[in-house]
Scaffold this motif. Structure first.
Motif, PDB file in Angstrom:
ATOM      1  N   ARG A  31      53.296  30.045  27.285  1.00 10.71           N
ATOM      2  CA  ARG A  31      53.615  28.751  27.928  1.00 10.71           C
ATOM      3  C   ARG A  31      52.627  28.459  29.052  1.00 10.71           C
ATOM      4  NH1 ARG A  31      56.194  28.330  24.053  1.00 10.71           N
ATOM      5  NH2 ARG A  31      58.424  27.858  23.793  1.00 10.71           N
ATOM      6  N   ALA A  32      51.339  28.780  28.811  1.00 17.53           N
ATOM      7  CA  ALA A  32      50.354  28.546  29.872  1.00 17.53           C
ATOM      8  C   ALA A  32      48.960  28.489  29.276  1.00 17.53           C
ATOM      9  CB  ALA A  32      50.414  29.668  30.907  1.00 17.53           C
ATOM     10  N   CYS A  33      48.047  28.044  30.084  1.00 17.37           N
ATOM     11  CA  CYS A  33      46.624  28.159  29.779  1.00 17.37           C
ATOM     12  C   CYS A  33      46.122  29.404  30.497  1.00 17.37           C
ATOM     13  CB  CYS A  33      45.874  26.931  30.278  1.00 17.37           C
ATOM     14  SG  CYS A  33      44.076  27.114  30.277  1.00 17.37           S
ATOM     15  N   ILE A  34      45.472  30.298  29.767  1.00 10.53           N
ATOM     16  CA  ILE A  34      44.866  31.471  30.373  1.00 10.53           C
ATOM     17  C   ILE A  34      43.354  31.364  30.155  1.00 10.53           C
ATOM     18  CG2 ILE A  34      44.736  33.981  30.461  1.00 10.53           C
ATOM     19  CD1 ILE A  34      47.481  32.986  31.166  1.00 10.53           C
ATOM     20  N   ALA A  35      42.604  31.547  31.205  1.00  7.79           N
ATOM     21  CA  ALA A  35      41.150  31.424  31.107  1.00  7.79           C
ATOM     22  C   ALA A  35      40.466  32.639  31.705  1.00  7.79           C
ATOM     23  CB  ALA A  35      40.676  30.155  31.812  1.00  7.79           C
ATOM     24  N   TRP A  36      39.313  32.922  31.164  1.00  9.76           N
ATOM     25  CA  TRP A  36      38.445  33.964  31.695  1.00  9.76           C
ATOM     26  C   TRP A  36      37.277  33.299  32.418  1.00  9.76           C
ATOM     27  CZ3 TRP A  36      39.333  39.115  31.846  1.00  9.76           C
ATOM     28  CH2 TRP A  36      40.333  39.620  31.002  1.00  9.76           C
ATOM     29  N   ALA A  98      45.625  31.902  35.267  1.00  8.55           N
ATOM     30  CA  ALA A  98      46.612  31.134  34.510  1.00  8.55           C
ATOM     31  C   ALA A  98      46.810  29.773  35.164  1.00  8.55           C
ATOM     32  CB  ALA A  98      47.933  31.884  34.457  1.00  8.55           C
ATOM     33  N   ALA A  99      47.110  28.779  34.336  1.00 10.88           N
ATOM     34  CA  ALA A  99      47.385  27.446  34.857  1.00 10.88           C
ATOM     35  C   ALA A  99      48.391  26.749  33.957  1.00 10.88           C
ATOM     36  CB  ALA A  99      46.097  26.632  34.946  1.00 10.88           C
ATOM     37  N   ASP A 100      49.240  25.982  34.573  1.00 13.52           N
ATOM     38  CA  ASP A 100      50.206  25.177  33.832  1.00 13.52           C
ATOM     39  C   ASP A 100      49.610  23.782  33.685  1.00 13.52           C
ATOM     40  OD1 ASP A 100      53.604  23.946  34.474  1.00 13.52           O
ATOM     41  OD2 ASP A 100      52.403  24.054  32.639  1.00 13.52           O
ATOM     42  N   VAL A 101      48.726  23.642  32.712  1.00 12.98           N
ATOM     43  CA  VAL A 101      48.020  22.380  32.505  1.00 12.98           C
ATOM     44  C   VAL A 101      48.028  22.029  31.037  1.00 12.98           C
ATOM     45  CG1 VAL A 101      46.508  22.678  34.503  1.00 12.98           C
ATOM     46  CG2 VAL A 101      45.783  23.581  32.291  1.00 12.98           C
ATOM     47  N   ARG A 102      47.717  20.774  30.744  1.00  5.97           N
ATOM     48  CA  ARG A 102      47.649  20.365  29.353  1.00  5.97           C
ATOM     49  C   ARG A 102      46.350  20.857  28.716  1.00  5.97           C
ATOM     50  NH1 ARG A 102      46.821  14.636  31.896  1.00  5.97           N
ATOM     51  NH2 ARG A 102      44.627  14.243  31.392  1.00  5.97           N
ATOM     52  N   TYR A 103      46.226  20.694  27.413  1.00  5.80           N
ATOM     53  CA  TYR A 103      45.125  21.314  26.694  1.00  5.80           C
ATOM     54  C   TYR A 103      43.744  20.841  27.155  1.00  5.80           C
ATOM     55  CZ  TYR A 103      41.826  22.595  23.130  1.00  5.80           C
ATOM     56  OH  TYR A 103      40.714  23.071  22.486  1.00  5.80           O
ATOM     57  N   ASP A 104      43.584  19.581  27.414  1.00  8.88           N
ATOM     58  CA  ASP A 104      42.237  19.114  27.753  1.00  8.88           C
ATOM     59  C   ASP A 104      41.770  19.703  29.088  1.00  8.88           C
ATOM     60  OD1 ASP A 104      42.881  15.766  29.088  1.00  8.88           O
ATOM     61  OD2 ASP A 104      44.131  17.555  29.075  1.00  8.88           O
ATOM     62  N   HIS A 105      42.689  19.916  30.001  1.00 13.20           N
ATOM     63  CA  HIS A 105      42.321  20.579  31.259  1.00 13.20           C
ATOM     64  C   HIS A 105      42.041  22.051  31.005  1.00 13.20           C
ATOM     65  CE1 HIS A 105      44.477  17.332  33.880  1.00 13.20           C
ATOM     66  NE2 HIS A 105      43.377  16.879  33.309  1.00 13.20           N
ATOM     67  N   TYR A 113      41.426  23.856  38.281  1.00 13.32           N
ATOM     68  CA  TYR A 113      42.785  23.890  37.728  1.00 13.32           C
ATOM     69  C   TYR A 113      43.453  25.247  37.901  1.00 13.32           C
ATOM     70  CZ  TYR A 113      41.350  19.539  35.507  1.00 13.32           C
ATOM     71  OH  TYR A 113      40.894  18.266  35.282  1.00 13.32           O
ATOM     72  N   PHE A 114      42.723  26.257  38.341  1.00 14.81           N
ATOM     73  CA  PHE A 114      43.237  27.620  38.370  1.00 14.81           C
ATOM     74  C   PHE A 114      43.330  28.112  39.815  1.00 14.81           C
ATOM     75  CE2 PHE A 114      43.156  28.337  33.865  1.00 14.81           C
ATOM     76  CZ  PHE A 114      42.256  27.380  33.428  1.00 14.81           C
ATOM     77  N   LYS A 115      44.507  28.627  40.154  1.00 17.27           N
ATOM     78  CA  LYS A 115      44.780  28.986  41.550  1.00 17.27           C
ATOM     79  C   LYS A 115      45.031  30.463  41.762  1.00 17.27           C
ATOM     80  CE  LYS A 115      44.793  24.548  42.385  1.00 17.27           C
ATOM     81  NZ  LYS A 115      43.577  23.932  42.943  1.00 17.27           N
ATOM     82  N   HIS A 116      45.330  31.188  40.706  1.00 17.81           N
ATOM     83  CA  HIS A 116      45.750  32.577  40.860  1.00 17.81           C
ATOM     84  C   HIS A 116      44.684  33.511  40.301  1.00 17.81           C
ATOM     85  CE1 HIS A 116      49.655  30.915  41.845  1.00 17.81           C
ATOM     86  NE2 HIS A 116      49.599  30.203  40.739  1.00 17.81           N
ATOM     87  N   TRP A 117      44.246  34.454  41.112  1.00 21.02           N
ATOM     88  CA  TRP A 117      43.148  35.341  40.722  1.00 21.02           C
ATOM     89  C   TRP A 117      43.500  36.791  40.973  1.00 21.02           C
ATOM     90  CZ3 TRP A 117      39.540  32.768  38.156  1.00 21.02           C
ATOM     91  CH2 TRP A 117      39.407  31.398  38.400  1.00 21.02           C
ATOM     92  N   GLY A 118      43.061  37.664  40.072  1.00 20.82           N
ATOM     93  CA  GLY A 118      43.215  39.099  40.270  1.00 20.82           C
ATOM     94  C   GLY A 118      41.997  39.674  40.954  1.00 20.82           C
ATOM     95  N   GLN A 119      41.878  40.989  40.900  1.00 23.99           N
ATOM     96  CA  GLN A 119      40.755  41.679  41.532  1.00 23.99           C
ATOM     97  C   GLN A 119      39.499  41.645  40.667  1.00 23.99           C
ATOM     98  OE1 GLN A 119      40.855  42.969  44.758  1.00 23.99           O
ATOM     99  NE2 GLN A 119      42.737  41.766  44.688  1.00 23.99           N
ATOM    100  N   GLY A 120      39.670  41.349  39.395  1.00 17.45           N
ATOM    101  CA  GLY A 120      38.528  41.299  38.494  1.00 17.45           C
ATOM    102  C   GLY A 120      38.191  42.659  37.913  1.00 17.45           C
ATOM    103  N   THR A 121      37.352  42.645  36.891  1.00 18.45           N
ATOM    104  CA  THR A 121      36.868  43.874  36.285  1.00 18.45           C
ATOM    105  C   THR A 121      35.370  43.705  36.038  1.00 18.45           C
ATOM    106  OG1 THR A 121      37.250  45.464  34.485  1.00 18.45           O
ATOM    107  CG2 THR A 121      37.445  43.131  33.905  1.00 18.45           C
TER     108      THR A 121
END
Length: 127
Positions: A31-36, A98-105, A113-121
């Motif tokens: 139920r979200a958009c996940i981006a790398w 992750a973002a709660d956005v529609r597909y085109d975004h 559109y993305f606000k939450h970030w981890g530490q990265g790898t």
């Protein structure tokens, strides 16, 4: 509270492969958009690939098309970035978000559109 956890980075030679994993918490499965994204020192974070987990639609930056694949497990709890034919220019810190956005975004791969970030790898590709 949304938290992102990336893993799977490492050091490989040119032409090698790696699979990164992203385990979001506080994000509804499928139920979200996940981006790398990836970032090198002194540069802005750039979008690499995204998956609209509702229906598995994916999108890629031109620099990785045909080499990288983004996917999710059956439960929608883990998102993968499979990277083949790696090049030295793929060397970077990789993040998922992750973002709660529609597909085109989602497919735009725009960081705004993305606000939450981890530490990265970290991924390092040697020539």
């Amino acid at each position: 509270q949304v938290q992102m956890e990336e893993s799977g980075g490492g050091s490989v030679q040119t032409g090698g492969s790696l699979t990164l994993s992203c385990a979001p918490s506080g994000v509804p499965a499928r139920r979200a958009c996940i981006a790398w994204f990836r970032q090198t020192p002194g540069n802005e974070r750039e979008g690499v690939a995204s998956i609209y987990t509702y229906d598995d639609r994916t999108n890629y930056d031109d620099s990785v098309k045909g080499r990288f694949t983004v996917s999710q497990d059956d439960a929608g709890n883990v998102i993968y970035l499979t990277m083949n034919n790696l090049k030295p220019e793929d060397t970077a810190m990789y993040y998922c978000s992750a973002a709660d956005v529609r597909y085109d975004h989602c497919s735009s791969l725009r960081q705004v559109y993305f606000k939450h970030w981890g530490q990265g790898t970290q991924v390092a590709v040697s020539s």
